[in-house]
Design a protein around this motif. Structure first.
Motif, PDB file in Angstrom:
ATOM      1  N   GLU A  60      12.257  -3.994 -10.898  1.00  0.00           N
ATOM      2  CA  GLU A  60      12.829  -5.050 -10.050  1.00  0.00           C
ATOM      3  C   GLU A  60      12.670  -4.745  -8.560  1.00  0.00           C
ATOM      4  OE1 GLU A  60      13.713  -7.814 -11.308  1.00  0.00           O
ATOM      5  OE2 GLU A  60      13.473  -7.058 -13.350  1.00  0.00           O
ATOM      6  N   THR A  61      11.966  -3.665  -8.244  1.00  0.00           N
ATOM      7  CA  THR A  61      11.839  -3.231  -6.842  1.00  0.00           C
ATOM      8  C   THR A  61      10.651  -3.907  -6.165  1.00  0.00           C
ATOM      9  OG1 THR A  61      12.808  -1.091  -7.392  1.00  0.00           O
ATOM     10  CG2 THR A  61      11.512  -1.177  -5.368  1.00  0.00           C
ATOM     11  N   THR A  62      10.811  -4.175  -4.881  1.00  0.00           N
ATOM     12  CA  THR A  62       9.711  -4.643  -4.034  1.00  0.00           C
ATOM     13  C   THR A  62       9.535  -3.605  -2.942  1.00  0.00           C
ATOM     14  OG1 THR A  62      10.296  -6.955  -4.428  1.00  0.00           O
ATOM     15  CG2 THR A  62       8.953  -6.509  -2.481  1.00  0.00           C
ATOM     16  N   THR A  63       8.294  -3.301  -2.573  1.00  0.00           N
ATOM     17  CA  THR A  63       8.076  -2.325  -1.494  1.00  0.00           C
ATOM     18  C   THR A  63       7.158  -2.901  -0.416  1.00  0.00           C
ATOM     19  OG1 THR A  63       6.141  -1.278  -2.525  1.00  0.00           O
ATOM     20  CG2 THR A  63       8.315  -0.376  -3.087  1.00  0.00           C
ATOM     21  N   PHE A  64       7.435  -2.496   0.806  1.00  0.00           N
ATOM     22  CA  PHE A  64       6.590  -2.856   1.951  1.00  0.00           C
ATOM     23  C   PHE A  64       6.250  -1.577   2.693  1.00  0.00           C
ATOM     24  CE2 PHE A  64       8.940  -6.762   1.216  1.00  0.00           C
ATOM     25  CZ  PHE A  64       7.926  -7.706   1.283  1.00  0.00           C
ATOM     26  N   ASN A  65       4.967  -1.288   2.806  1.00  0.00           N
ATOM     27  CA  ASN A  65       4.607  -0.119   3.612  1.00  0.00           C
ATOM     28  C   ASN A  65       4.600  -0.457   5.093  1.00  0.00           C
ATOM     29  OD1 ASN A  65       3.687   1.277   1.004  1.00  0.00           O
ATOM     30  ND2 ASN A  65       3.351   2.782   2.647  1.00  0.00           N
ATOM     31  N   LEU A  66       4.843   0.575   5.876  1.00  0.00           N
ATOM     32  CA  LEU A  66       4.924   0.412   7.320  1.00  0.00           C
ATOM     33  C   LEU A  66       3.604   0.012   7.945  1.00  0.00           C
ATOM     34  CD1 LEU A  66       6.822   3.652   8.339  1.00  0.00           C
ATOM     35  CD2 LEU A  66       7.538   1.325   8.916  1.00  0.00           C
ATOM     36  N   ASP A  67       2.512   0.600   7.433  1.00  0.00           N
ATOM     37  CA  ASP A  67       1.279   0.473   8.210  1.00  0.00           C
ATOM     38  C   ASP A  67       0.033   0.741   7.374  1.00  0.00           C
ATOM     39  OD1 ASP A  67       1.884   3.159   7.908  1.00  0.00           O
ATOM     40  OD2 ASP A  67       2.309   3.508  10.018  1.00  0.00           O
ATOM     41  N   GLU A  68      -1.093   0.418   7.967  1.00  0.00           N
ATOM     42  CA  GLU A  68      -2.401   0.641   7.332  1.00  0.00           C
ATOM     43  C   GLU A  68      -3.456   0.734   8.432  1.00  0.00           C
ATOM     44  OE1 GLU A  68      -4.525   1.826   5.377  1.00  0.00           O
ATOM     45  OE2 GLU A  68      -4.293   0.588   3.560  1.00  0.00           O
ATOM     46  N   TYR A  69      -4.453   1.572   8.219  1.00  0.00           N
ATOM     47  CA  TYR A  69      -5.573   1.637   9.163  1.00  0.00           C
ATOM     48  C   TYR A  69      -6.372   0.331   9.147  1.00  0.00           C
ATOM     49  CZ  TYR A  69      -5.099   6.739   9.467  1.00  0.00           C
ATOM     50  OH  TYR A  69      -4.645   8.006   9.688  1.00  0.00           O
ATOM     51  N   PRO A  73     -11.735   0.068   3.767  1.00  0.00           N
ATOM     52  CA  PRO A  73     -11.504  -0.694   2.538  1.00  0.00           C
ATOM     53  C   PRO A  73     -10.354  -0.054   1.754  1.00  0.00           C
ATOM     54  CG  PRO A  73     -13.745   0.218   2.622  1.00  0.00           C
ATOM     55  CD  PRO A  73     -13.018   0.766   3.795  1.00  0.00           C
ATOM     56  N   ALA A  74      -9.643  -0.878   0.953  1.00  0.00           N
ATOM     57  CA  ALA A  74      -8.506  -0.351   0.184  1.00  0.00           C
ATOM     58  C   ALA A  74      -8.927   0.865  -0.652  1.00  0.00           C
ATOM     59  CB  ALA A  74      -7.945  -1.451  -0.703  1.00  0.00           C
ATOM     60  N   ALA A  75     -10.165   0.828  -1.166  1.00  0.00           N
ATOM     61  CA  ALA A  75     -10.613   1.909  -2.055  1.00  0.00           C
ATOM     62  C   ALA A  75     -10.956   3.206  -1.313  1.00  0.00           C
ATOM     63  CB  ALA A  75     -11.836   1.434  -2.840  1.00  0.00           C
ATOM     64  N   ASP A  76     -11.008   3.173   0.001  1.00  0.00           N
ATOM     65  CA  ASP A  76     -11.313   4.381   0.770  1.00  0.00           C
ATOM     66  C   ASP A  76     -10.193   5.404   0.561  1.00  0.00           C
ATOM     67  OD1 ASP A  76     -13.065   5.029   3.645  1.00  0.00           O
ATOM     68  OD2 ASP A  76     -11.273   6.225   3.181  1.00  0.00           O
ATOM     69  N   SER A  77     -10.567   6.640   0.331  1.00  0.00           N
ATOM     70  CA  SER A  77      -9.533   7.635  -0.005  1.00  0.00           C
ATOM     71  C   SER A  77      -8.623   7.948   1.173  1.00  0.00           C
ATOM     72  CB  SER A  77     -10.180   8.909  -0.539  1.00  0.00           C
ATOM     73  OG  SER A  77     -10.992   9.465   0.466  1.00  0.00           O
ATOM     74  N   ASN A  78      -8.966   7.470   2.375  1.00  0.00           N
ATOM     75  CA  ASN A  78      -8.079   7.666   3.521  1.00  0.00           C
ATOM     76  C   ASN A  78      -7.209   6.451   3.830  1.00  0.00           C
ATOM     77  OD1 ASN A  78      -8.237  10.331   4.655  1.00  0.00           O
ATOM     78  ND2 ASN A  78     -10.412   9.897   4.924  1.00  0.00           N
ATOM     79  N   SER A  79      -7.396   5.373   3.044  1.00  0.00           N
ATOM     80  CA  SER A  79      -6.542   4.209   3.322  1.00  0.00           C
ATOM     81  C   SER A  79      -5.138   4.509   2.822  1.00  0.00           C
ATOM     82  CB  SER A  79      -7.085   2.956   2.630  1.00  0.00           C
ATOM     83  OG  SER A  79      -6.802   3.011   1.241  1.00  0.00           O
ATOM     84  N   TYR A  80      -4.170   3.849   3.438  1.00  0.00           N
ATOM     85  CA  TYR A  80      -2.793   4.055   2.986  1.00  0.00           C
ATOM     86  C   TYR A  80      -2.560   3.373   1.641  1.00  0.00           C
ATOM     87  CZ  TYR A  80      -1.658   6.258   7.436  1.00  0.00           C
ATOM     88  OH  TYR A  80      -1.597   7.115   8.505  1.00  0.00           O
ATOM     89  N   PHE A  81      -3.356   2.344   1.347  1.00  0.00           N
ATOM     90  CA  PHE A  81      -3.326   1.717   0.020  1.00  0.00           C
ATOM     91  C   PHE A  81      -3.634   2.779  -1.033  1.00  0.00           C
ATOM     92  CE2 PHE A  81      -5.351  -0.309  -3.576  1.00  0.00           C
ATOM     93  CZ  PHE A  81      -4.649  -1.486  -3.770  1.00  0.00           C
ATOM     94  N   TYR A  82      -4.705   3.520  -0.774  1.00  0.00           N
ATOM     95  CA  TYR A  82      -5.134   4.567  -1.711  1.00  0.00           C
ATOM     96  C   TYR A  82      -4.058   5.643  -1.830  1.00  0.00           C
ATOM     97  CZ  TYR A  82      -8.351   7.895  -3.919  1.00  0.00           C
ATOM     98  OH  TYR A  82      -8.961   8.767  -4.787  1.00  0.00           O
ATOM     99  N   TYR A  83      -3.558   6.085  -0.692  1.00  0.00           N
ATOM    100  CA  TYR A  83      -2.504   7.113  -0.667  1.00  0.00           C
ATOM    101  C   TYR A  83      -1.334   6.680  -1.540  1.00  0.00           C
ATOM    102  CZ  TYR A  83       1.521   9.673   1.447  1.00  0.00           C
ATOM    103  OH  TYR A  83       2.657  10.416   1.665  1.00  0.00           O
TER     104      TYR A  83
END
Ligand code: F6R
Length: 241
Positions: A60-69, A73-83
């Motif tokens: 039931e949780t929703t999350t919002f991350n603070l930031d992203e480069y 691309p999302a699949a880049d291992s340095n993206s915060y999506f990936y992290y």
């Protein structure tokens, strides 16, 4: 600001885990604001452990991350999506559809910023926002000089921030120069804020945050004006108070 002093990094992560779990268990629709970086890694590990041992569900949780480069691309291992997927989302039952990050490769970045604000508002705003502390006082990617009235926006990253984050990249050239970040006003609308700080290298920043003047030159100082901030800091981080 309430300051919870703990012995070390592990104790900080454990205390943060207790507070986050209390929110997730006691709120029927919890909305969490999440951070990346080194500081919350231990907390995320503990949340995974608690989930795997049947202690908690994030359905039931929703999350919002603070930031992203910007530009990765999302699949880049340095993206915060990936992290976030590596370090938390892939290992818990949080629905993909409710795990939000700004999309740093959106074709219209200005629209992305407005849309991000809109979905946060539609979710009823953030119940508990997790923050780390930058050496220069940044929160999210709000660098010194950012207006306290800022909403989600595109930022040029400080050289010092790029330098600090270059440890994750093959070379300094690969560190992005821009990011999307929640604004300071966005962060300040969170009902509760949990700031995590560990290590001696953060001691000057902690001292300035607690005892310095509230100024846009040191973004984290704005937290002095929020009614419900808990800083969980270890002995080294508090050594200059
Ligand atoms: C990360 C973020 C940053 C970090 C800060 C501290 O999403 O918004 O503000 O919290 O740079 O980073 P660490 O934890 O790596 O010291």
């Amino acid at each position: 600001m309430e300051i919870i002093k703990v012995k070390n990094y592990d104790a900080m992560s454990l205390k943060a885990c207790e507070l986050i779990l209390a929110e997730v268990k006691n709120n029927s629709k919890p909305v969490l604001g999440l951070a990346t970086g080194s500081t919350p890694e231990g907390l995320y590990q503990l949340l995974i452990e608690r989930y795997k041992s049947g202690n908690v569900s994030f359905e039931e949780t929703t999350t919002f991350n603070l930031d992203e480069y910007v530009g990765l691309p999302a699949a880049d291992s340095n993206s915060y999506f990936y992290y976030m997927h590596e370090k938390l989302f892939n290992h818990i039952d949080l629905p993909d559809t409710r795990a939000f990050l700004p999309r740093g490769n959106a074709s219209d970045l200005q629209k992305e910023c407005l849309d991000y604000e809109k979905i946060i508002r539609e979710a009823g705003n953030i119940d508990v926002q997790l923050l780390g502390l930058g050496l220069n006082g940044h929160i999210g990617f709000n660098e010194p000089g950012t207006s306290f009235d800022s909403r989600t926006h595109i930022v040029e990253l400080d050289e010092s921030t790029r330098q600090a984050n270059s440890r994750f990249f093959a070379s300094m050239d690969e560190v992005p120069t821009q990011a999307i970040t929640m604004g300071i006003a966005t962060i300040m609308e969170s009902k509760k804020i949990i700031l995590l700080v560990s290590g001696e290298k953060k001691a000057d920043a902690v001292s300035r945050l607690v005892n310095g003047e509230v100024s846009e030159e040191f973004p984290a100082s704005v937290l002095q004006k929020h009614e419900n901030v808990i800083m969980i800091a270890d002995e080294e981080a508090l050594s200059k108070l």
